[in-house]
Design an enzyme around this catalytic site. Sequence first.
Site, mmCIF file in Angstrom:
data_model
loop_
_atom_site.group_PDB
_atom_site.id
_atom_site.type_symbol
_atom_site.label_atom_id
_atom_site.label_comp_id
_atom_site.label_asym_id
_atom_site.label_seq_id
_atom_site.Cartn_x
_atom_site.Cartn_y
_atom_site.Cartn_z
ATOM 1 N N SER A 96 0.843 -1.197 0.000
ATOM 2 C CA SER A 96 0.000 0.000 0.000
ATOM 3 C C SER A 96 0.884 1.255 0.000
ATOM 4 O O SER A 96 1.784 1.364 -0.835
ATOM 5 C CB SER A 96 -0.933 -0.054 1.211
ATOM 6 O OG SER A 96 -1.936 0.902 1.108
ATOM 7 N N ASP A 132 -8.323 -7.081 -4.245
ATOM 8 C CA ASP A 132 -8.040 -5.718 -3.778
ATOM 9 C C ASP A 132 -8.726 -4.713 -4.702
ATOM 10 O O ASP A 132 -8.327 -4.544 -5.845
ATOM 11 C CB ASP A 132 -6.519 -5.505 -3.777
ATOM 12 C CG ASP A 132 -6.107 -4.113 -3.298
ATOM 13 O OD1 ASP A 132 -6.989 -3.289 -2.990
ATOM 14 O OD2 ASP A 132 -4.887 -3.872 -3.231
ATOM 15 N N HIS A 164 -7.579 -5.538 -0.005
ATOM 16 C CA HIS A 164 -6.364 -4.726 0.007
ATOM 17 C C HIS A 164 -5.384 -5.212 1.076
ATOM 18 O O HIS A 164 -4.174 -5.169 0.882
ATOM 19 C CB HIS A 164 -6.746 -3.263 0.251
ATOM 20 C CG HIS A 164 -5.573 -2.331 0.244
ATOM 21 N ND1 HIS A 164 -4.707 -2.242 -0.828
ATOM 22 C CD2 HIS A 164 -5.107 -1.461 1.175
ATOM 23 C CE1 HIS A 164 -3.771 -1.340 -0.551
ATOM 24 N NE2 HIS A 164 -3.987 -0.870 0.651
#
Lengths: 196, 361
Positions: free
Chosen positions: B145, B308, B341
């Site tokens: 991320s 995700d 995610h």
Amino acid sequence: MAIKLSKIINNWVPDDSKVIDFGCGDGSLLKELMDTKKVLGYGVEINDTKIQKCIAKGVPVIKQDIDLGINEFESSNFDLSIMARSIQCLKNPANALKGMLKLSKRCVVTLPNLGYWRCRLNILSGEMPVTPELPSSWYETENIHLCTIKDFEKLCVDENIKIKDKVFLNKKGDQSTFVSIKPNLLAVEGVYLLEK
Amino acid sequence: MKVRTELINFADGITLDSGDRLEKFELMIETYGELNESGSNAILLCHAFSGNHHAAGKNKESEIGWWDEIVGPNKAIDTDKYYVVCCNNLGGCGGSSGPTTINPSSEKPYGKNFPQISVKDWVNSQKMLMDKIGVPYWHLVAGGSLGGMQALEWAISYPNDIKKAGIFAAASNSSTQNIALNEVARESIRKDQNFHDGDYLEHNVIPKSGLKTARMLGHITYLSEELMDSRFGRRFQDEDSKVDQEVDFEVENYLQYKGEKFSESFDANSYILMTKAMDGYVAGQDIGLRDAMKNVKSQLLIVGFYSDWLYPPERGKEIQMAAMDNNINSSYIVLEGAHGHDSFLFSSEEYSKVISKFIES
């Protein structure tokens, strides 16, 4: 196998060229070319286990279904694209061929020859061929677009694709002058260098 | 595994991307494993927006690190072989200088006056850390991320100081939807009556309810629809374990619990600063990603996850395409990922193998 194939392809690949291998498997062909010709190679593969093997070898790899797109690699300016023993698995082999020749000036295609006499014997006896090169039965095989040497060369003519060079292999995977006398009957595999 | 925590002091300060200066700052770091003699086995982990320096093992409070499934002895990032460093990012609230730190000029906490930090600033401060702790170069910089954005920026900004970059569940910039979701979260914090325009510390309160709502929204975006279905379904919460009498469904209880816990530990100004840094990041701001990656020398491993939807795999592929245009040794893998995610946090056979083979290759 990859080493034998890389020896043939070696002659067609200039040093330091940029190569993409569709359906690269465990990356051994690209690894050979990277070591012997210092090529910058990228593999395209869908199978996770084979991808891990590529990464372990240091061969750059992209996870992708070749059926879903070849075109997106156009911006990368490849010198050569390779599709070894995969074209017969694609939904649209003709489009794939055209796509490869858009993203690189030349491409290498290898395909199993359905015209090989053993395959013909199988079909004569009323069965789909099962040979060492085509080991899966009809209901399991990924080969949905098998063709003969003759069929393939006809497609190249129809699509205005130039065959710059070709090599025919016997059942040991070796280049053979005997096999080249009547490749459509005697060759197990055809290896082609194609150009637009 | 030995978990070492240390506060590193940078007395000379740092000039930030924005031109602002911090006259001095501190970074809280955690390290695992030993640096070898040649210094060839150092790995930097970059945390995501709400993470901190505690990446692996158990800390003094017996909390498990955020990447413990991936980092540790015999794990994908093997602390028996590698010297692994993770720092709390500048502007965070895990012990590094940030909005809750005392501002030397006012002798009060910086609060909302802590300068806005960028992803580049994090990378620059991590480079200062690298020099300070005697690491000659990073064998690998990796993160998921927002941490993946830092790994990418490392490869771009310091091509000679990094051999490999692991960019997981990330993108070269935040999408419009990412920014939009972050803005809803920030709005809930700002509109909390205890926020006091960011000066809540002076009023001895915290905007707990705003932080809680922000985190609840965040959690929804970190999970996939499928995972929420399978984990909570439409099941009702047991009466005995309800965190709140208003709660009916298990998923409500989960979000209430997670939001509540987060709101007790995370600083609201840090939340705003971190999400602003994430929203503002564009790899190759002025020249575009392709040109920005011209000087990259490191090998890249880009991993995306099908489940995700916050940073979908195609965002990783954009980086791969730019890498290929620049003849970079770069691989792009997509894995199923059961956690949306958050999948980058969790070990799976494929994910762990790909990471360890990339490190060793």
